[in-house]
Design a protein around this motif. Structure first.
Motif, short mmCIF file in Angstrom:
data_model
loop_
_atom_site.label_atom_id
_atom_site.label_comp_id
_atom_site.label_asym_id
_atom_site.label_seq_id
_atom_site.Cartn_x
_atom_site.Cartn_y
_atom_site.Cartn_z
N ILE A 28 -13.36 11.62 11.78
CA ILE A 28 -14.54 10.45 10.65
C ILE A 28 -13.88 10.86 9.39
N TYR A 29 -13.44 9.87 8.83
CA TYR A 29 -13.01 9.80 6.80
C TYR A 29 -14.17 9.77 6.30
N TYR A 30 -14.83 9.81 5.78
CA TYR A 30 -16.05 9.09 4.40
C TYR A 30 -15.71 9.89 3.44
N THR A 31 -16.97 8.42 2.41
CA THR A 31 -16.85 8.09 1.10
C THR A 31 -18.54 8.62 0.70
N THR A 32 -19.17 8.60 -0.42
CA THR A 32 -19.81 8.87 -0.48
C THR A 32 -20.37 8.25 -2.31
N ASP A 33 -19.56 7.40 -1.79
CA ASP A 33 -19.23 6.41 -3.51
C ASP A 33 -19.28 5.03 -2.83
N GLY A 34 -19.63 4.55 -1.77
CA GLY A 34 -19.77 3.31 -1.10
C GLY A 34 -18.15 2.72 -0.98
N THR A 35 -17.16 3.45 -1.73
CA THR A 35 -15.89 2.96 -1.30
C THR A 35 -15.23 2.72 0.22
N GLU A 36 -14.70 1.89 0.59
CA GLU A 36 -14.19 1.68 1.69
C GLU A 36 -12.65 2.88 2.33
N PRO A 37 -13.56 4.32 3.56
CA PRO A 37 -12.89 5.38 3.59
C PRO A 37 -11.23 5.10 4.28
N THR A 38 -10.96 5.38 4.31
CA THR A 38 -9.05 5.48 4.04
C THR A 38 -8.80 7.18 5.16
N GLU A 39 -7.51 7.30 5.76
CA GLU A 39 -7.01 8.72 6.46
C GLU A 39 -6.72 9.06 4.74
N LYS A 40 -6.76 8.81 3.73
CA LYS A 40 -6.74 9.90 2.34
C LYS A 40 -8.15 10.18 1.93
N SER A 41 -9.61 9.63 2.96
CA SER A 41 -10.48 9.80 1.91
C SER A 41 -10.90 11.83 2.97
N ALA A 42 -11.72 11.86 2.28
CA ALA A 42 -12.03 13.48 3.01
C ALA A 42 -12.93 13.00 4.06
N LEU A 43 -12.06 14.22 5.22
CA LEU A 43 -12.30 14.20 6.87
C LEU A 43 -13.37 15.42 6.91
N TYR A 44 -13.85 14.87 8.12
CA TYR A 44 -15.70 15.25 8.04
C TYR A 44 -15.36 16.33 9.22
N THR A 45 -15.52 17.17 8.82
CA THR A 45 -15.80 19.21 10.01
C THR A 45 -16.99 18.45 10.27
N LYS A 46 -17.68 19.21 9.38
CA LYS A 46 -19.04 19.69 9.51
C LYS A 46 -20.34 18.84 8.66
N PRO A 47 -21.88 19.43 8.98
CA PRO A 47 -22.29 18.47 7.98
C PRO A 47 -22.43 19.11 6.89
N PHE A 48 -22.24 17.83 6.10
CA PHE A 48 -22.45 18.06 4.62
C PHE A 48 -23.38 17.72 3.84
N SER A 49 -23.87 18.49 3.03
CA SER A 49 -25.00 18.05 1.71
C SER A 49 -24.87 17.09 0.31
N ILE A 50 -26.00 16.09 0.18
CA ILE A 50 -25.33 15.42 -0.63
C ILE A 50 -27.25 15.90 -1.62
N SER A 51 -27.45 15.45 -3.13
CA SER A 51 -28.41 16.01 -3.92
C SER A 51 -28.66 15.12 -4.63
N ALA A 52 -28.13 14.21 -4.66
CA ALA A 52 -28.48 13.00 -5.55
C ALA A 52 -28.54 11.51 -4.40
N SER A 53 -28.91 9.80 -5.15
CA SER A 53 -28.43 8.85 -5.24
C SER A 53 -27.02 8.58 -3.95
N CYS A 54 -27.03 8.06 -3.24
CA CYS A 54 -25.40 7.70 -3.22
C CYS A 54 -25.51 6.73 -1.75
N VAL A 55 -23.77 6.33 -1.16
CA VAL A 55 -23.30 5.78 -0.49
C VAL A 55 -22.80 6.24 0.53
#
Length: 240
Positions: A28-55
């Motif tokens: 699973i690859y993910y982004t937090t700015d609303g852009t479409e994830p690719t294999e160059k995006s962040a790789l999900y390995t464990k739960p992550f924290s957000i502290s501001a509005s995001c997509v």
């Protein structure tokens, strides 16, 4: 297709986001700015924290397979710290009026005694103070329309903003496409109104909602003072 375990979509403290997939071996690859994830995006390995509005957007990839569709979820940080009313709510609909409009829970029209602020024959005029300056995209408001209980949705909603609490912008006006005084709306419902704002450097938000004035002629209580009932107010930050 990845799953975003979201819990509440609005939060006021750092929030943990968990992603998962039912496909064994999928990455699973993910982004937090609303852009479409690719294999160059962040790789999900464990739960992550957000502290501001995001997509949060997530996509699954697996060797030999077509990539999944993108799962997307918006999370909004609640920056409101206080609410100041030009005229306070009337009893018995004034429970927790200092915080009830931003407690993360919207009331139900089946129970106006819980979760709603009520104004008898008067307009709503409230100014919210935010914890910090934000770029405000829009404001979403929820009103109870229950004619049987004399509660009618507003005929006009205005939102203005300020950086210093003294000088406010020209009000942005909601696009009202209904007539709350019409007998055709004689059913219990929550009316959600979104006001487009698009203002930077916002620290104060002023909301004015105007009621119908008098209960309409078709109603058994015609001519008497109606109630204007509001609950959750959501400030949606512009996400860059």
């Amino acid at each position: 297709m990845p799953l975003i375990e979201k819990g509440r979509e609005r939060f006021d403290a750092p929030k943990e986001i968990t992603l998962s997939s039912e496909t064994e071996g999928a990455k699973i690859y993910y982004t937090t700015d609303g852009t479409e994830p690719t294999e160059k995006s962040a790789l999900y390995t464990k739960p992550f924290s957000i502290s501001a509005s995001c997509v949060v957007s997530a996509r699954c990839f697996k060797e030999g397979c077509t990539s999944s569709f993108v799962a997307t979820q918006r999370f909004g940080f609640d920056y409101i710290v206080s609410a100041t009313f030009a005229k306070k709510a009337n009893t018995p609909y004034n429970y927790h009026q200092e915080t009830i409009l931003f407690d993360g829970e919207t009331g139900t029209p089946a129970d106006l005694q819980s979760g709603w602020l009520g104004f008898s024959g008067s307009d709503l005029d409230v100014t919210f103070l935010l914890a910090k300056e934000i770029s405000l995209q829009d404001v979403e408001l929820h009103f109870a329309h229950v004619p049987e209980s004399w509660a009618f949705a507003p005929v006009e909603v205005l939102v203005s903003t300020s950086a210093d609490g003294a000088t406010f912008s020209q009000p942005a006006r909601a696009e009202i496409r209904y007539n709350p005084a019409s007998e055709e709306m004689n059913s219990a419902q929550v009316v959600t109104i979104k006001v487009m704002v698009a203002q930077p450097n916002v620290r104060y938000v002023k909301v004015v909602a105007k009621g119908i004035g008098k209960i309409p002629a078709w109603h058994r209580a015609k001519g008497l003072k109606p109630w204007l009932m509001i609950d959750e107010v959501e400030l949606n930050e512009e996400i860059k």
